[in-house]
Design a protein around this motif. Structure first.
Motif, short mmCIF file in Angstrom:
data_model
loop_
_atom_site.label_atom_id
_atom_site.label_comp_id
_atom_site.label_asym_id
_atom_site.label_seq_id
_atom_site.Cartn_x
_atom_site.Cartn_y
_atom_site.Cartn_z
N ALA A 7 23.20 -4.72 -25.39
CA ALA A 7 24.14 -3.53 -24.73
C ALA A 7 25.45 -2.48 -26.03
N GLY A 8 24.48 -2.04 -26.47
CA GLY A 8 24.72 -0.78 -27.72
C GLY A 8 24.29 0.33 -27.09
N PHE A 9 24.38 1.47 -27.88
CA PHE A 9 24.23 2.84 -27.54
C PHE A 9 22.69 2.83 -26.53
N ALA A 10 21.68 2.26 -27.07
CA ALA A 10 20.52 2.80 -26.57
C ALA A 10 20.97 1.71 -24.86
N GLY A 11 20.72 0.73 -25.18
CA GLY A 11 21.01 0.11 -23.01
C GLY A 11 22.14 0.41 -22.88
N SER A 12 23.22 0.47 -23.04
CA SER A 12 24.57 1.56 -22.78
C SER A 12 24.04 2.45 -21.62
N VAL A 13 24.06 3.77 -22.44
CA VAL A 13 23.65 4.97 -21.95
C VAL A 13 22.76 4.60 -21.17
N ALA A 14 21.43 4.35 -21.47
CA ALA A 14 19.92 3.43 -20.20
C ALA A 14 20.58 3.39 -18.86
N ALA A 15 21.61 2.45 -19.12
CA ALA A 15 21.77 1.95 -17.53
C ALA A 15 22.81 2.55 -17.55
N GLU A 16 24.04 3.41 -17.75
CA GLU A 16 24.40 4.66 -17.50
C GLU A 16 23.85 5.48 -16.47
N ARG A 17 23.01 5.96 -17.05
CA ARG A 17 21.98 6.65 -16.38
C ARG A 17 21.34 6.28 -15.01
N LEU A 18 20.68 5.76 -15.48
CA LEU A 18 20.05 4.85 -14.36
C LEU A 18 20.41 4.87 -13.33
N SER A 19 22.21 3.48 -13.24
CA SER A 19 22.43 3.67 -12.52
C SER A 19 23.81 5.16 -11.75
N THR A 20 23.63 5.63 -12.12
CA THR A 20 24.66 6.77 -12.40
C THR A 20 24.01 7.92 -11.57
N GLU A 21 22.80 8.48 -11.93
CA GLU A 21 21.85 9.50 -11.79
C GLU A 21 21.14 9.01 -10.35
N ALA A 22 20.68 7.41 -11.07
CA ALA A 22 19.62 7.76 -10.02
C ALA A 22 19.35 6.30 -9.48
N ASN A 23 20.86 5.99 -8.74
CA ASN A 23 21.28 4.57 -8.30
C ASN A 23 20.66 2.97 -8.35
N LYS A 24 20.44 3.06 -9.96
CA LYS A 24 19.21 1.83 -9.49
C LYS A 24 20.64 0.68 -9.84
N LYS A 25 19.73 -0.67 -9.93
CA LYS A 25 20.12 -2.05 -10.00
C LYS A 25 19.77 -2.23 -11.25
#
Length: 379
Positions: free
Chosen positions: A9-27
């Motif tokens: 849950a550092g920058f790499a993981g958190s930014v990836a999670a934000e982009r996937l969940s927001t832009e691609a509506n991924k769980k």
């Protein structure tokens, strides 16, 4: 249940999670070994209301407009220009070593001569790696290179990395240059700031999405395992994608041996005075066993009759005992990493991101840029 599992849950993981969940509506499920989000950027207010960076000072700086604009969606900024002093020959002088430093350490006539030589040979406001300057055929520049190397560079490098500068990759040694100018700031990027309410709050905003679930205090190996080149989550085959930001050697059970890292022992002290030192960070290249002292009130000013300082003692990383901070860049280590990287290609749903997973030094803005590019390609 999940389209993506993200380890870390550092920058790499958190930014990836934000982009996937927001832009691609991924769980997305984030699995984090520590008891907090934000990785090494985690900060908190101590008993004296001073905002502390638990894993050492993190100063955000970038010239990348895209990265700056992206993070600005999740934080207000407090403009901050980092300045670092080094304790050399009984004086505290600006680093990176620059023209102002010349006049602090040398008689005016010598400093002026060295300044003229530097400006004759290098562009104004450029940065020259010290090992490059050591190759100069000019006697005066050679003298200066030897001085900076001996007083600023070699002993600090030995403490920080546990080896001689010549044994490190040039990408590391280039990070400690001589600056041909009078800018005393440690960084010269267009945007320099710290999150107004701290990094932890920035990460909370990044991860505030109903599509993101977070498991803290959980080693990924407790809930996920590998069998026949496939990942299993809670005992069931996982057919989504894995974004892994941890140590690549640990992921594959050290099958090619351990990848070495440098760690740092962080020793915090409370001092009974308003301020302890003149700048946020003072380096000690030649004296003491610590490399630097950071005083957090310079970074996040607050009314307090006390101050908190951090002394950093570099050390060799020991698995499961210390925190791996810096990959050690040598040819031997890179060859070992390449073995892991090649092996990882057998896993078609695995994506490696971040300093530990890619065995590469990233600044904060670099890893954010990297994640934005990678997620933009796969989502």
């Amino acid at each position: 249940m999940f389209d993506y599992i993200i380890i870390g849950a550092g920058f790499a993981g958190s930014v990836a999670a934000e982009r996937l969940s927001t832009e691609a509506n991924k769980k997305v499920l984030i699995i984090e070994k520590r008891n907090h989000i934000a990785g090494n950027c985690f900060d908190y207010k101590n008993e004296n209301n001073i905002l502390i960076h638990k894993y050492g000072p993190h100063l955000f700086h970038t010239s990348n407009q895209k990265v700056w604009d992206y993070l600005s969606n999740f934080t207000e900024w407090q403009i901050y220009h980092h300045k670092v002093l080094a304790f050399i020959d009984g004086q505290k002088v600006s680093v990176p070593f620059n023209i102002n430093t010349l006049y602090k350490l040398f008689p005016t006539s010598i400093a002026k001569k060295l300044e003229e030589k530097l400006l004759e040979n290098f562009p104004f406001n450029s940065k020259i790696p010290i090992l490059e300057l050591k190759q100069s055929n000019d006697a005066d520049l050679s003298f200066l290179a030897d001085f900076v190397y001996d007083k600023v560079f070699v002993n600090y490098t030995a403490k920080q990395w546990g080896m001689k500068p010549e044994d490190l990759d040039s990408a590391v040694t280039a990070r400690v240059p001589l600056f041909i100018g009078k800018d005393d700031r440690y960084f010269n990027d267009t945007f320099q700031a710290v999150p107004k309410h701290g990094y932890t709050k920035l990460f909370e905003n990044l991860l505030d999405n109903k599509n993101i679930k977070i498991m803290l205090n959980t080693d990924s190996k407790e809930v996920m395992n590998i069998k026949n080149e496939k990942f299993y989550l809670f005992g069931n085959e996982f057919n989504g994608k894995i974004i892994y930001t941890g140590q690549i050697d640990e992921l594959f059970d050290y099958r090619f041996g351990e990848l070495p890292y440098r760690s740092v022992e962080m020793k915090f002290e409370t001092v009974e005075k308003d301020y302890f030192q003149e700048a946020a960070t003072v380096n000690y290249p030649n004296d003491y066993t610590f490399t630097r002292i950071t005083e957090f009130k310079h970074i996040h000013p607050v009314n307090s009759s006390k101050t908190t300082i951090l002394k950093e003692y570099p050390q060799q990383h020991i698995q499961n005992k210390t925190t791996p901070y810096y990959p050690i860049f040598t040819e031997e280590n890179q060859l070992k990493y390449q073995q892991y990287k090649e092996y990882s290609k057998q896993f078609t749903n695995l994506i490696l991101l971040g300093r530990l997973a890619e065995y590469k030094y990233y600044d904060m803005d670099d890893i954010i840029e990297r994640v934005l590019e990678v997620i933009g390609e796969i989502k």
